[in-house]
Design a protein around this motif. Sequence first.
Motif, PDB file in Angstrom:
ATOM      1  N   VAL A 229      49.082  10.891   2.279  1.00  0.00           N
ATOM      2  CA  VAL A 229      48.046  10.882   3.321  1.00  0.00           C
ATOM      3  C   VAL A 229      48.482  10.034   4.516  1.00  0.00           C
ATOM      4  O   VAL A 229      48.210  10.380   5.667  1.00  0.00           O
ATOM      5  N   THR A 347      34.900   7.601   3.027  1.00  0.00           N
ATOM      6  CA  THR A 347      35.809   8.495   3.733  1.00  0.00           C
ATOM      7  C   THR A 347      36.516   7.708   4.819  1.00  0.00           C
ATOM      8  O   THR A 347      35.952   6.761   5.389  1.00  0.00           O
ATOM      9  N   ALA A 396      40.745  11.095   4.270  1.00  0.00           N
ATOM     10  CA  ALA A 396      40.577  11.111   2.814  1.00  0.00           C
ATOM     11  C   ALA A 396      39.120  10.861   2.472  1.00  0.00           C
ATOM     12  O   ALA A 396      38.402  10.163   3.197  1.00  0.00           O
ATOM     13  N   GLY A 414      42.518  14.347   0.153  1.00  0.00           N
ATOM     14  CA  GLY A 414      43.042  13.888   1.429  1.00  0.00           C
ATOM     15  C   GLY A 414      43.890  14.954   2.086  1.00  0.00           C
ATOM     16  O   GLY A 414      44.325  15.924   1.449  1.00  0.00           O
TER      17      GLY A 414
END
Length: 807
Positions: A229, A347, A396, A414
């Motif tokens: 990510v 998030t 993510a 993610g």
Amino acid sequence: MSAVLPSQLRLATAGRRSLLNLGLMLSLSASPLFSSSSLAEDNARRSYQVPAGSLSAALTRFAGLAGVNLSVDPALVSGRDSAGLAGEYGVEEGFARLLQGSGLQLQPVGEQAYTLMPAPQGNSLQLAPTSILGTTDASQGEPYAGGQVARRGSQGLLGSRDFMETPFSMTTYTGETVKNLQARTLGDLVASDPSVRATNPAGGRFEQFSIRGLSLFNSDVAYNGLYGVLPTYTIDMEMADRVDILKGPTQLINGISPRGGVGGGINVVSKRATDKPITSVTGSYASDNQPGAAVDVGRRFGEDNQFGVRFNGVKQSGDTDWDHQSVDRQMAVLGLDFRGERLRLSTDIGHTERETDAPQERVQVAAAAPVPRASDVSRNYAQHWTKARTEDTFGAVNAEYDLNDSVMLYGGAGARKSNHDFLRHNVVVSNAAGDFAVSPRDFTRDENVRTANAGVRNWFQTGPVSHELNLAASYFYMDFENGGARYANGRSNLYDPVQTPKPNIPTRPDAKVYTENHFSGVALSDTLGFFDDRLLLTLGARWQRVEVDDWSNGVKGPTAYDEEKISPSGGILFKATDKLSLYANYMEGLSQGKIAPTSADNSDEIFPPFISRQVEIGAKYDAGALAVTAAVFRIKQPAYATDATTNDFGPNGKRENTGVELSVFGEPIKGVRLLGGVMYIDSKLTDTTNPAFDGNRAPATPEYNVNLGAEWDVPTVQGLTLTSRGIYSSSQYLDPSNTKEIDSWERFDVGARYAFKVDDKRITLRANVENVADKRYWSSAGASDDSEPGLTLATPRTYLVSATVDF
């Protein structure tokens, strides 16, 4: 003794029966998972392990393990979190630890029975002197004495655990350490760890590391447990609340890493809003002329502060200490979270951009040339027209849900999209005079990543044995396309660089190489606790599948593969005393095959997966104010090399790294903090393509790494702290024949910070000088797996200054 409320207590609380029926702890003995044949006295100390999470779940689990009754008004604990606990506690002491910072306190209501009530205003819970020092918001983790290292670290499949409960070697650096080091990138932070070394120039196109002598790419750095990510080439540290560094193969707990790193793993934990509002503004300056600014804002709102928002933004640009080199970086990361009684959501959305003009390259050495003198390299040997442009957008989502007081569901997903554009040239020194050919190459790379994991964690009891059962699945997908072109050569010199014209007419285009990676896995583990959890046995296995397909100019390549394997792993930890833990582990994993470097004639060729194995034994001693950890390990994996004659990259036997680690951290004397350690490695090559190399030391692997950092709070000046750090690495070989060697090196850093208040604003001034002596040396002989051979030039003396205002 039954764990239901005594009859006299039920009669006394008849008016609240309906409320108590909704309480978090009502009748633990009704569950076979938490039955207990005997109850300890309140003052008896036992070993407990309660994971971080909702306060209601933490209290319920602790009460069940302790065998006591707890009645709670659900409104008191709704929306609150607990940092959990791990270690030796008495019953009331353990409850106090779980409740710290909640505004609640424990109230006895009978024999082995308790309730909760709001703590009086102005009062705070006091812990026994033998308790673990330090406290912080649950989302941040609990710091060890001195605040530089956190007690708990994220361990993927195994959840969050205290370092004394972990059968692995692991260090978790706090956000406070990041700020005090003025770490701009991950490379700046990991310089404090003796098991980790940077293997690419700090002023280069990308960062790369070695852990326990084995390569680790940024692609192998996880973000809240998710691989791939974070940005591929450089990771900005302003986004990090904590950084976990776990030594040894991590396939069981995190799955297959994208680039196959097996020496260890790094996990970056994102920042979260705390119950205390955050408004922080930092102005910074780095030599030669890089002014910058950063902002950090966090707020919680809603009922019981259920919703949180945290934003971090950075902009820094200007010239570095190298000729015609400049860096322009910017980062923005927004973190949102929700914490309910049983559901926790978060998030993170981020975007980073970095532009580097005249980035430095590793210095390669031709077969007939000697190792060049680093001390004579006083100017930037990169051409002024070279560049590195990277842009990454990532996000993510993570979730946890307490299905009941003993079962938690969790998962995350993610994604990242990246665009990279380089105009660069190799530096291959051909003679003792330092001459090299300037071979320009335009290189582009576009990446798309999608990754996810999901799992279930169950705590239960079978007679006298406790269990923490974990079942998890993971999936990783990445596609990338490489392209570019080559240009006519020029000439330059390492010691007296010659500027050549910017290339504009390609001599030939590179093939467009498109690759797809699919990694999937399922893991199962159980941590069994014996003798009141004084003996913890972790057994597990992960099924892994690796699928790789590649195309060159639309034609499918011959290196595609689809392989799978079941990899067993396990660890055992014994708490010999309240302060001493002894452990051992065996880790095994399947990793994606190596990729031929751009300097090889078979550039970008992908090799089949390989298996790595580690055996480790160790000890951890926690004196309360100072911790010392020691480990002896052996890691085996296939070796790779670029053939000096054909210039093809490929398998070259095996390598075995046998080593010893010793780490120390804490505040042994009030106002004096230590952080550092030493690592010794005996790294050998076996079964190589050239039998003459068998028994030789593996390239780019120093025998010794030593780090020691110290901080001293000046007693006569409140708020003033002086800092210092020394870093040492012994000599390294550049080639498997062990004929070319770089010298050992040492680096010394000094610094100071001064914290004070003006009205209600806290101001912190920081100043650091890295490489005080301004020594020029080769800090690395390249990547330990030879995927990118070459010498890394040390960063010159660098000044870092910043002022932070916390409103």
